[in-house]
Design a protein around this motif. Structure first.
Motif, PDB file in Angstrom:
ATOM      1  N   ASN A  48      57.599  90.796  33.547  1.00 27.64           N
ATOM      2  CA  ASN A  48      58.772  90.157  34.137  1.00 27.64           C
ATOM      3  C   ASN A  48      59.139  88.905  33.342  1.00 27.64           C
ATOM      4  OD1 ASN A  48      60.822  89.440  36.002  1.00 27.64           O
ATOM      5  ND2 ASN A  48      59.395  88.098  37.091  1.00 27.64           N
ATOM      6  N   PRO A  49      59.927  89.050  32.277  1.00 29.37           N
ATOM      7  CA  PRO A  49      60.364  87.861  31.523  1.00 29.37           C
ATOM      8  C   PRO A  49      61.148  86.924  32.449  1.00 29.37           C
ATOM      9  CG  PRO A  49      60.844  89.875  30.319  1.00 29.37           C
ATOM     10  CD  PRO A  49      60.451  90.301  31.703  1.00 29.37           C
ATOM     11  N   ILE A  50      60.923  85.611  32.303  1.00 25.73           N
ATOM     12  CA  ILE A  50      61.504  84.680  33.270  1.00 25.73           C
ATOM     13  C   ILE A  50      61.562  83.266  32.711  1.00 25.73           C
ATOM     14  CG2 ILE A  50      59.286  84.073  34.322  1.00 25.73           C
ATOM     15  CD1 ILE A  50      60.664  84.140  37.064  1.00 25.73           C
ATOM     16  N   THR A  51      62.501  82.491  33.235  1.00 25.58           N
ATOM     17  CA  THR A  51      62.490  81.041  33.049  1.00 25.58           C
ATOM     18  C   THR A  51      62.101  80.440  34.387  1.00 25.58           C
ATOM     19  OG1 THR A  51      64.202  81.066  31.340  1.00 25.58           O
ATOM     20  CG2 THR A  51      63.847  78.991  32.501  1.00 25.58           C
ATOM     21  N   VAL A  52      61.007  79.684  34.408  1.00 25.55           N
ATOM     22  CA  VAL A  52      60.470  79.201  35.680  1.00 25.55           C
ATOM     23  C   VAL A  52      60.054  77.734  35.552  1.00 25.55           C
ATOM     24  CG1 VAL A  52      58.116  79.968  35.128  1.00 25.55           C
ATOM     25  CG2 VAL A  52      58.808  79.713  37.528  1.00 25.55           C
ATOM     26  N   GLU A  53      60.236  76.987  36.630  1.00 24.38           N
ATOM     27  CA  GLU A  53      59.774  75.606  36.677  1.00 24.38           C
ATOM     28  C   GLU A  53      58.364  75.577  37.242  1.00 24.38           C
ATOM     29  OE1 GLU A  53      61.114  71.198  38.405  1.00 24.38           O
ATOM     30  OE2 GLU A  53      62.121  73.017  39.123  1.00 24.38           O
ATOM     31  N   GLU A  54      57.466  74.944  36.522  1.00 19.32           N
ATOM     32  CA  GLU A  54      56.077  74.825  36.961  1.00 19.32           C
ATOM     33  C   GLU A  54      55.550  73.432  36.639  1.00 19.32           C
ATOM     34  OE1 GLU A  54      53.467  75.360  38.413  1.00 19.32           O
ATOM     35  OE2 GLU A  54      53.492  77.405  39.177  1.00 19.32           O
ATOM     36  N   GLU A  55      54.399  73.143  37.203  1.00 20.00           N
ATOM     37  CA  GLU A  55      53.733  71.875  36.922  1.00 20.00           C
ATOM     38  C   GLU A  55      53.188  71.881  35.501  1.00 20.00           C
ATOM     39  OE1 GLU A  55      50.097  69.074  38.690  1.00 20.00           O
ATOM     40  OE2 GLU A  55      50.353  71.138  39.390  1.00 20.00           O
ATOM     41  N   MET A  56      53.316  70.757  34.835  1.00 21.74           N
ATOM     42  CA  MET A  56      52.700  70.619  33.516  1.00 21.74           C
ATOM     43  C   MET A  56      51.188  70.796  33.650  1.00 21.74           C
ATOM     44  SD  MET A  56      54.696  69.814  30.794  1.00 21.74           S
ATOM     45  CE  MET A  56      54.051  68.496  29.762  1.00 21.74           C
ATOM     46  N   SER A  57      50.576  71.253  32.566  1.00 17.96           N
ATOM     47  CA  SER A  57      49.131  71.455  32.472  1.00 17.96           C
ATOM     48  C   SER A  57      48.645  72.695  33.217  1.00 17.96           C
ATOM     49  CB  SER A  57      48.345  70.230  32.955  1.00 17.96           C
ATOM     50  OG  SER A  57      48.736  69.066  32.249  1.00 17.96           O
ATOM     51  N   ILE A  58      49.561  73.573  33.640  1.00 20.82           N
ATOM     52  CA  ILE A  58      49.137  74.835  34.230  1.00 20.82           C
ATOM     53  C   ILE A  58      48.467  75.680  33.147  1.00 20.82           C
ATOM     54  CG2 ILE A  58      51.408  75.882  33.799  1.00 20.82           C
ATOM     55  CD1 ILE A  58      50.988  77.619  36.272  1.00 20.82           C
ATOM     56  N   PRO A  59      47.373  76.376  33.463  1.00 21.81           N
ATOM     57  CA  PRO A  59      46.751  77.246  32.461  1.00 21.81           C
ATOM     58  C   PRO A  59      47.731  78.322  31.996  1.00 21.81           C
ATOM     59  CG  PRO A  59      45.250  76.873  34.288  1.00 21.81           C
ATOM     60  CD  PRO A  59      46.572  76.293  34.701  1.00 21.81           C
TER      61      PRO A  59
END
Length: 487
Positions: free
Chosen positions: A293-304
């Motif tokens: 599932n290609p995606i643009t997503v907002e996440e927390e920095m430093s996520i593995p």
């Protein structure tokens, strides 16, 4: 301003402890040692998301933006003054989201504090031409008012009353969305002679580029904006002193500016509480390639990195064991192999530790079906094509880089040419006016660093197919003597 609205609880952060003693000794060695992290980053809560309409599910116009909290008490933020704005951005730990990762508050503070009669300009780099990168365009077409409000706040912090948004020429729809949003903002009194009712003038203009990658470099962008050929300038002088039309200018990224209003409203401590120290906040990750599932997503920095792919992309096609390598930050950063991908964190410092980079956070996933040598050769062609030709190491070096990579792709080369190729990348890297030379060199360096056995096997397979005996020191000695004898 409501203090309760601006304060957020700060989650406990404990510095990571590295297992590798070489790090403490300061040795420059490639390490795949796993860090012991007391806190796991990632799993961003919906309440902490800055971009709440990144997929365009809701109204993208000004009324929808107002309902989502954009332009909320912007006047009060502006009245707190430029020093307060810059101080909050510094405390938040925000680093540039366009690739370099330079501290944003520090960069904004470089603008002269007092005017010498020349106007100050804010220029937004919306060129987004880095292969694999597709985050800023989502902001421009689905949340354009976040960007416009950020321009007003950032521009005011720099003493500017005019901003130019330089958008990639191929972004036709995004340009229309921005132009519509600008018109709405003027109609609502959010822009103009009395922007946001704060008693200050602020104007925004959308300027379209012509699709040149080199215009993503800040001084090349300025040259293009002035109507000249997009060729980077020598520095110094830096744009903060002599930029657009010879005036003090700051060039910054779309995402960097778009997050500023939310940081000021919710507080610097809230933003700094996410991610590891020095890698604060949330980030838009654009993930493409061999994922479900290609995606643009907002996440927390430093996520593995592995968690980012498994959680938001449904994993690698064929499973994690089918993974070959990942380019973690756009085409200009070195590829990393599966074992490194399994433990690295998605932030500036940890990717630097494994000799790659966060860049634009454009994550390109390649499984075992990908011809890695051919993929990097294709990137070499891109940089050869996009070189402006101003610097000899880049103009000539990228051409030779591509020619050698094409031979590596077919295997029509000698084993020692791999070292010659590596040497060539270092002759290009750091010897050009802008960073395009570095961008061309790093993918090839990553290939050699992690996939050299594949390159050697390709050469041996070609020789075997053609019935060519592999050269040895002895055969090279005889060949050298034969040439001398014939001469």
């Amino acid at each position: 301003m409501q203090r309760a609205f601006m304060k957020r609880a700060i989650r406990l952060r404990v510095p990571a402890v590295r297992a590798s003693a070489a790090v403490f000794r300061g040795e420059r060695k490639f390490s795949t040692s796993v860090e012991t992290h007391v806190r796991t980053h990632g799993g961003l809560k919906d309440s902490d998301r800055i971009f709440t309409n990144i997929y365009g599910q809701y109204d993208t116009g000004v009324e929808g933006a107002l309902k989502r909290g954009d332009w909320y008490r912007t006047k009060d933020l502006l009245h707190l003054g430029r020093e307060w704005i810059i101080d909050q951005v510094k405390k938040s730990g925000l680093r540039g989201r366009g690739g370099a990762g330079f501290p944003s508050g520090l960069k904004w503070s470089f603008m002269p504090k007092a005017s010498d009669g020349r106007p100050h300009y804010l220029v937004i780099n919306a060129d987004e031409s880095e292969p694999g990168t597709c985050k800023d365009r989502e902001i421009m077409r689905h949340e354009p008012h976040k960007l416009l409000e950020g321009c007003v706040i950032a521009g005011t912090a720099m003493g500017a009353s005019t901003a130019y948004i330089y958008i990639r020429g191929e972004f036709w729809r995004e340009a229309l969305c921005l132009e519509k949003a600008v018109a709405e903002a003027y109609e609502k009194g959010l822009l103009g002679k009395n922007a946001c009712g704060a008693g200050i003038p602020f104007d925004i203009y959308v300027a379209r580029g012509a699709g040149a990658y080199i215009c993503g470099e800040e001084t090349g962008l300025i040259e293009s904006l002035e109507g000249n050929t997009g060729k980077p300038r020598l520095k110094p002088p830096f744009p903060a002193n002599v930029g657009l039309y010879g005036c003090p200018t700051t060039v910054t990224n779309v995402e960097t500016v778009a997050v500023a209003p939310t940081i000021l409203r919710r507080g610097a401590d809230w933003f700094a509480s996410m991610g590891r120290k020095g890698n604060s906040g949330t980030k838009l990750f654009a993930i493409s390639g061999n994922v479900n599932n290609p995606i643009t997503v907002e996440e927390e920095m430093s996520i593995p990195l592995r968690e980012l792919i498994d959680k938001h992309c449904g994993g690698v096609i064929g499973g994690w064991d089918n993974l070959q390598g990942i380019i973690p930050g756009g085409s200009s950063v070195p590829v990393i192999p599966k074992d490194v991908c399994a433990e690295v964190l998605m932030d500036f410092d940890d990717l630097k530790r494994v000799q790659s980079g966060l860049g634009t956070a454009a994550v390109t996933v390649m499984d075992n079906s990908v011809d890695m040598i051919r993929a990097i050769a294709r990137l070499s062609y891109f940089y050869k094509h996009e070189s402006c030709g101003q610097c000899t190491p880049c103009r000539e070096g990228t051409t030779w880089l591509y020619k050698m990579m094409k031979r590596m792709e077919t295997g029509e080369a000698e084993l020692e040419e791999i070292d010659m190729l590596n040497e060539l990348t270092h002759e290009i890297e750091g010897h050009t006016i802008c960073a395009l030379g570095d961008a061309a060199a790093w993918p090839v360096q990553g290939l050699i660093r992690h996939f050299r056995p594949q390159m050697e096997e390709r050469i041996r397979a070609y020789k075997a197919a053609k019935g060519i005996a592999e050269e040895t020191d002895e055969t090279r000695k005889f060949a050298y003597e034969d040439r001398n004898y014939s001469n």
